[in-house]
Design an enzyme around this catalytic site. Structure first.
Site, short mmCIF file in Angstrom:
data_model
loop_
_atom_site.label_atom_id
_atom_site.label_comp_id
_atom_site.label_asym_id
_atom_site.label_seq_id
_atom_site.Cartn_x
_atom_site.Cartn_y
_atom_site.Cartn_z
CD GLU A 1 -3.07 -1.19 2.11
OE1 GLU A 1 -2.87 -0.63 3.20
OE2 GLU A 1 -4.12 -1.77 1.82
CG ASP B 1 -7.52 -5.34 4.93
OD1 ASP B 1 -7.03 -5.60 6.03
OD2 ASP B 1 -7.61 -4.19 4.48
CD GLU C 1 -9.90 -1.13 8.16
OE1 GLU C 1 -8.96 -1.77 8.69
OE2 GLU C 1 -9.81 -0.59 7.04
#
Ligand code: GCV
Length: 690
Positions: free
Chosen positions: A297, A376, A404
């Site tokens: 990333e 993820d 998240e």
């Protein structure tokens, strides 16, 4: 204990034990604390016992030293190392043999009623032993006949904080960073001490204090500019058996060292890291090591210099090795600039494709950190095939305690139930019973380092975790990292009694709410393991196509006929083939693939009939209606126990449930409408879709 601002001490809150007969029995034991040694760990253990007893029992115990207690103490708690004569008197060789480095014994002495001995081989164990005894009495367990020998199953039990130096927390839902503010390291050491106490009480032995995305000022944390302040944090944590670690930027030699390259094989780069390590250890002699997000990333890594991950990790490992430090290298590496039209590239395959060929090539003080699933931290993913795939490499499982993708500490989602399933997954690496739990405790492949890393859900909020009940996730993470044989239910019950209420009806209600919450959340969000469908960037709330035409490799590919990704070997991306034979075969076919993962592995027509007898489309409708109803039921249960919960906590949690109900409805309506419009197939029960 002095507190600079008002915040909860969670399960170390210690209100007076209301059961009088128990308190009386206990009083006899806890009126004296005899500290055999004088070292800082003994002091910590004694201080903790004293604080707890004073509040739980209602008087301050006498603390005496070895010299004062004589040969035959009448009653009390003796705290000391198993090599001390007084401790050896009560703890047998056989018991000592059973102790690992961080383990402890707690034992009531038969011949001397009222005497309890807490012994360990080293200081850390003593602190754990003290906290364990405190738990014992909080749970009102028998103190007249206690005999506990306990060792952590995993060597590394780490928290990763995604805290930035400006005080924000990436994916944080509980306020600001407790470590950083305005690009400085905090000097609120009182709160850090309480944090260390909380963590040590659940067996955590390391914290990575800064975000894995290392930018701006954070790049300089490894330099004297910040090391003095970090050393003060490390001093606080050390007292509780916790080491600090730092995330680093792989290109630091360029940013800080003004070198032209960060090539891990370049002599100057190697030298620069060695000097940097030396400096760090001058400030923090027990520094844990580096956590590295490389080539991931947009973070720099060895690829940029034509090298591989082993080259990068091993170079850093060599710099840390003389001081006993380790390199934790993340496997979260994939192409994050994918063309969504490209159906051949499969993000799920990336980590295995990259790291499997490097198995056995890492230095002995390198540990690979692997997210539990190949994507993820979705609400449902298969276990990463790297577990069981890597046979000659140290490894940590990375779990996301911060919610998240699981409700952001607004929605209730007790994650221990999910983690337990992951840990129980059989990789078949060495035949049956090659479970993930035996990979991460190091026994399956005999690893030098292994264990758990959890992305912390903690921030500056009064209750630390945003949602009061999300404390249970932090607690559960520590407990499972210590001993993966605990059940999510017993952990939930323990946490609830210690942190919230001990009324039996309220406890059982909360345990039941926690135990079903993950499944409830799963029901109203993305179906059958396909994941994503979240609002881009924020990741809260529904957006079915939010990531569908993006570069992140996160697609469901729904059309009017079918949904899901074919990841079979026969006709799909081949991801299923990354598992050992038994699992590869199971995932390969639609018939044997576990249904909760069906859309992760297969492209399935909407009229496909599931084991329940319902079609896929009907299953989507049903689960979304159920999920939203069950979210309301969570609130109803909470309302029922109002009288047993402290008012402010009750109100705070109620407000979260109101928001969760709205979120669940939103998900239900958006997902159901999306599929109704795509397929034109109505709900067979005629419920209102929109
Ligand atoms: C810290 C996901 C999150 C990012 C996180 C990343 C990672 O992509 O959305 O916020 O970055 O995972 O684990 O590195």
């Amino acid at each position: 204990m002095d507190k600079e601002v008002d915040y909860s001490l969670c399960w170390l809150e210690y209100s007076k034990i209301d059961d009088e007969p128990y308190r009386e029995k206990l009083s006899k034991v806890v009126k004296n604390i005899i500290a055999v040694g004088q070292d800082k760990f003994t002091q910590t253990a004694v201080e903790e016992l004293k604080t707890a007893v004073t509040s739980l029992v209602g008087f301050e115990p006498e603390v005496s030293k070895e010299a004062l207690c004589g040969d035959n103490p009448i009653s009390g708690i003796i705290v000391g190392n198993v090599t001390d004569a007084l401790i050896m008197k009560y703890i047998s060789d056989d018991e000592i043999q059973k102790l690992d480095e961080e383990g402890y014994v707690i034992k009531s002495v038969k011949e001397n009623p009222g005497l309890v001995v807490i012994g360990s081989k080293n200081g850390h164990g003593l602190v754990y032993g003290a906290f364990s005894f405190i738990k014992h009495i909080q749970l009102k367990r028998d103190v007249e006949e206690v005999h506990i020998i306990d060792n952590p199953k995993c060597k590394l039990r780490l928290l990763n904080h995604w805290d930035n130096m400006d005080g924000t927390v990436e994916r944080g839902y509980a306020g600001r960073s407790i470590f950083f503010c305005d690009n400085k390291v905090t000097n609120s050491l009182g709160r850090i001490k309480d944090y260390a106490r909380l963590l040590s009480s659940i067996g955590i032995n390391g914290v990575v204090i800064n975000n894995v995305n290392v930018n701006k000022n954070a790049i300089w944390l490894i330099t004297p500019k910040y090391l003095g302040d970090l050393a003060k944090l490390a001093d606080v944590f050390r007292q509780y058996g916790i080491k600090i670690y730092l995330s680093i930027n792989f290109a630091s030699p360029i940013y800080i060292g003004k070198l032209k390259t960060a090539d891990p094989l370049d002599e100057d780069v190697i030298k620069w890291w060695k000097e940097t390590a030396k400096t760090i250890y001058e400030y923090i002699p027990d520094f844990g090591g580096f956590l590295v997000k490389a080539d991931s990333e947009f973070n720099p890594g060895p690829y940029k210099f034509g090298r591989d991950h082993a080259d990068g990790a091993n170079m850093l490992a060599e710099a840390l090795a003389p001081y006993g430090g380790i390199v934790i290298w993340r496997c979260f590496v994939y192409n994050c600039t994918q063309d969504w039209r490209d159906t051949k590239t499969d993000r799920a395959k990336a980590a295995y494709d990259i790291f499997k060929p490097l198995d056995g090539k890492f230095a002995e003080n390198v540990v690979l950190q692997v997210k539990y699933g190949p994507m993820d931290f979705q609400v449902r993913e298969p276990v990463s095939p790297l577990f069981g795939g890597l046979e000659r490499t140290n490894q940590l499982i990375e779990l996301q305690i911060t919610q998240e993708y699981t409700g952001q500490q607004i929605d209730l989602c007790y994650l221990a139930t999910m983690w337990k399933e992951v840990l129980e997954f059989d990789t078949y690496a060495k035949g049956p019973e090659s479970k993930v739990k035996y990979v991460v405790d190091g026994t399956l492949f005999n690893n030098k380092y292994s264990g758990f890393a959890g992305v912390s859900n903690v921030g500056s909020d009064k209750n630390w975790t945003g949602h009061w009940l999300a404390q249970a996730n932090l607690y559960a993470f520590g407990m499972l990292a210590w001993d993966h044989s605990f059940t999510p239910e017993e952990i939930a019950r323990e946490w609830c009694v210690r942190a919230l209420t001990n009324d039996p009806f309220a406890v059982e209600t909360i345990v039941s709410m926690l135990m079903r919450s993950w499944r409830v959340y799963e029901k109203y969000t993305a179906p059958l393991g396909i994941g994503w469908m979240v609002t881009p960037h924020t990741h809260y709330g529904p957006s079915v196509d939010g990531y569908e035409y993006s570069k992140w490799g996160t697609y469901h590919r729904a059309d009017t006929k079918a949904i899901g990704i074919d990841r079979s070997v026969k006709s799909g991306t081949g991801f299923a083939g990354q598992y050992h034979r038994e699992n590869a075969a199971m995932f390969e076919s639609m018939e044997t693939c576990p249904e909760e993962l069906l859309l992760f592995f297969h492209r399935v027509p909407y009229d496909y009939v599931l084991k329940s007898g319902e079609t896929l489309i009907q299953h989507i409708y049903n689960t979304h209606f159920e999920g939203a109803e069950e979210a309301e039921k969570l609130k109803e249960d909470w309302v029922k126990i109002k009288d047993y919960i402290r008012k402010d906590i009750y109100e705070d949690v109620l407000e979260r449930f109101n928001r969760q109900i709205e979120n669940a409805k939103e998900w239900r309506d958006v997902v159901n409408s999306y599929f109704y419009r795509k397929t034109g197939i109505p709900d067979k029960y005629g419920r209102k879709i929109y």
